[in-house]
Design a protein around this motif. Structure first.
Motif, PDB file in Angstrom:
ATOM      1  N   PRO A  28      34.055  40.369  35.476  1.00 57.34           N
ATOM      2  CA  PRO A  28      33.910  40.107  36.916  1.00 57.34           C
ATOM      3  C   PRO A  28      33.000  38.908  37.166  1.00 57.34           C
ATOM      4  O   PRO A  28      32.144  38.589  36.344  1.00 57.34           O
ATOM      5  CB  PRO A  28      33.306  41.394  37.463  1.00 57.34           C
ATOM      6  CG  PRO A  28      32.638  42.023  36.296  1.00 57.34           C
ATOM      7  CD  PRO A  28      33.396  41.602  35.072  1.00 57.34           C
ATOM      8  N   SER A  29      33.191  38.268  38.289  1.00 54.06           N
ATOM      9  CA  SER A  29      32.360  37.125  38.665  1.00 54.06           C
ATOM     10  C   SER A  29      31.504  37.517  39.861  1.00 54.06           C
ATOM     11  O   SER A  29      32.026  37.827  40.940  1.00 54.06           O
ATOM     12  CB  SER A  29      33.250  35.936  39.021  1.00 54.06           C
ATOM     13  OG  SER A  29      32.494  34.911  39.619  1.00 54.06           O
ATOM     14  N   HIS A  30      30.190  37.506  39.663  1.00 50.38           N
ATOM     15  CA  HIS A  30      29.275  37.852  40.754  1.00 50.38           C
ATOM     16  C   HIS A  30      29.365  36.824  41.881  1.00 50.38           C
ATOM     17  O   HIS A  30      29.309  37.186  43.066  1.00 50.38           O
ATOM     18  CB  HIS A  30      27.846  37.961  40.226  1.00 50.38           C
ATOM     19  CG  HIS A  30      26.865  38.427  41.247  1.00 50.38           C
ATOM     20  ND1 HIS A  30      26.888  39.705  41.757  1.00 50.38           N
ATOM     21  CD2 HIS A  30      25.852  37.781  41.876  1.00 50.38           C
ATOM     22  CE1 HIS A  30      25.922  39.834  42.654  1.00 50.38           C
ATOM     23  NE2 HIS A  30      25.279  38.679  42.745  1.00 50.38           N
ATOM     24  N   GLN A  31      29.533  35.552  41.526  1.00 47.82           N
ATOM     25  CA  GLN A  31      29.663  34.509  42.550  1.00 47.82           C
ATOM     26  C   GLN A  31      30.937  34.705  43.367  1.00 47.82           C
ATOM     27  O   GLN A  31      30.915  34.555  44.587  1.00 47.82           O
ATOM     28  CB  GLN A  31      29.652  33.124  41.905  1.00 47.82           C
ATOM     29  CG  GLN A  31      29.712  32.007  42.923  1.00 47.82           C
ATOM     30  CD  GLN A  31      29.773  30.635  42.276  1.00 47.82           C
ATOM     31  OE1 GLN A  31      29.967  30.513  41.081  1.00 47.82           O
ATOM     32  NE2 GLN A  31      29.606  29.614  43.096  1.00 47.82           N
ATOM     33  N   ALA A  32      32.044  35.072  42.712  1.00 46.34           N
ATOM     34  CA  ALA A  32      33.295  35.319  43.428  1.00 46.34           C
ATOM     35  C   ALA A  32      33.135  36.519  44.365  1.00 46.34           C
ATOM     36  O   ALA A  32      33.670  36.516  45.484  1.00 46.34           O
ATOM     37  CB  ALA A  32      34.434  35.554  42.448  1.00 46.34           C
ATOM     38  N   PHE A  33      32.398  37.532  43.912  1.00 44.68           N
ATOM     39  CA  PHE A  33      32.149  38.698  44.757  1.00 44.68           C
ATOM     40  C   PHE A  33      31.382  38.289  46.015  1.00 44.68           C
ATOM     41  O   PHE A  33      31.765  38.657  47.129  1.00 44.68           O
ATOM     42  CB  PHE A  33      31.360  39.759  43.981  1.00 44.68           C
ATOM     43  CG  PHE A  33      30.971  40.931  44.824  1.00 44.68           C
ATOM     44  CD1 PHE A  33      31.885  41.926  45.123  1.00 44.68           C
ATOM     45  CD2 PHE A  33      29.680  41.047  45.330  1.00 44.68           C
ATOM     46  CE1 PHE A  33      31.531  43.004  45.913  1.00 44.68           C
ATOM     47  CE2 PHE A  33      29.314  42.122  46.116  1.00 44.68           C
ATOM     48  CZ  PHE A  33      30.243  43.111  46.408  1.00 44.68           C
ATOM     49  N   ASN A  34      30.315  37.517  45.852  1.00 50.04           N
ATOM     50  CA  ASN A  34      29.504  37.098  47.003  1.00 50.04           C
ATOM     51  C   ASN A  34      30.295  36.208  47.963  1.00 50.04           C
ATOM     52  O   ASN A  34      30.211  36.376  49.183  1.00 50.04           O
ATOM     53  CB  ASN A  34      28.244  36.373  46.535  1.00 50.04           C
ATOM     54  CG  ASN A  34      27.254  37.308  45.883  1.00 50.04           C
ATOM     55  OD1 ASN A  34      27.279  38.513  46.108  1.00 50.04           O
ATOM     56  ND2 ASN A  34      26.397  36.763  45.045  1.00 50.04           N
ATOM     57  N   LEU A  35      31.058  35.271  47.424  1.00 56.29           N
ATOM     58  CA  LEU A  35      31.860  34.389  48.286  1.00 56.29           C
ATOM     59  C   LEU A  35      32.955  35.169  49.008  1.00 56.29           C
ATOM     60  O   LEU A  35      33.222  34.937  50.192  1.00 56.29           O
ATOM     61  CB  LEU A  35      32.463  33.256  47.451  1.00 56.29           C
ATOM     62  CG  LEU A  35      31.478  32.231  46.893  1.00 56.29           C
ATOM     63  CD1 LEU A  35      32.165  31.315  45.885  1.00 56.29           C
ATOM     64  CD2 LEU A  35      30.859  31.423  48.025  1.00 56.29           C
TER      65      LEU A  35
END
Length: 160
Positions: free
Chosen positions: A34-41
């Motif tokens: 998973p990508s934490h940055q993708a989750f936040n965006l």
């Protein structure tokens, strides 16, 4: 419109961030981190898209048509307002769902394997732009319809 544009850009940026993580693909199955940055965006895009829908509905006011006959008798501005409102809600629901699915795919703290969900976030982002077009059309036509209604009402003279 600015909220929809920003949400669309964030959705597309979330897709870019998601594609930067390691992944292994075999046919339609994919294992990736998973990508934490993708989750936040993605989460920011969801919030902005929902906020845009709420503000458009509050600013546009209530355009109520109860039957098909009433719709056919309504002015062109009122018909456009109702159609734009209807389509904005449908596009919001689809875009919101796609952004939620893409965001939730990036919320897990462990590696996930399953069906490939490519371009879900970017399609959700593109739908944000389309949503912006329909909400602007709704606001403009609802405002014009309200202005038309106020012109057609004759003021009553209390002295008559």
């Amino acid at each position: 419109m600015a909220l929809d544009i920003t949400a669309g850009i964030l959705g597309i940026e979330a897709e870019v961030a998601q594609n930067k993580v390691k992944h292994l693909k075999m046919w339609i199955f994919e294992c990736r981190d998973p990508s934490h940055q993708a989750f936040n965006l993605g989460l920011a895009a969801i919030i902005l898209l929902s906020l845009a829908q709420i503000i458009a509905n509050l600013l546009g006011g209530c355009i109520c048509i109860r039957s098909r006959g009433e719709f056919e008798k309504a002015s062109a501005n009122r018909q456009l307002a109702v159609a734009s409102l209807f389509f904005s809600w449908i596009i919001w629901a689809i875009g919101f769902s796609m952004l939620i699915i893409g965001t939730m795919a990036n919320s897990k703290s462990r590696k996930s394997c399953g069906l490939s969900h490519h371009r879900i976030l970017s399609i959700g982002g593109i739908l944000c732009f389309i949503h912006g077009i329909f909400t602007v059309a709704y606001y403009v036509s609802a405002t014009a319809s309200a202005r038309d209604n106020s012109r057609h009402q004759t003021p009553t003279d209390p002295q008559a």
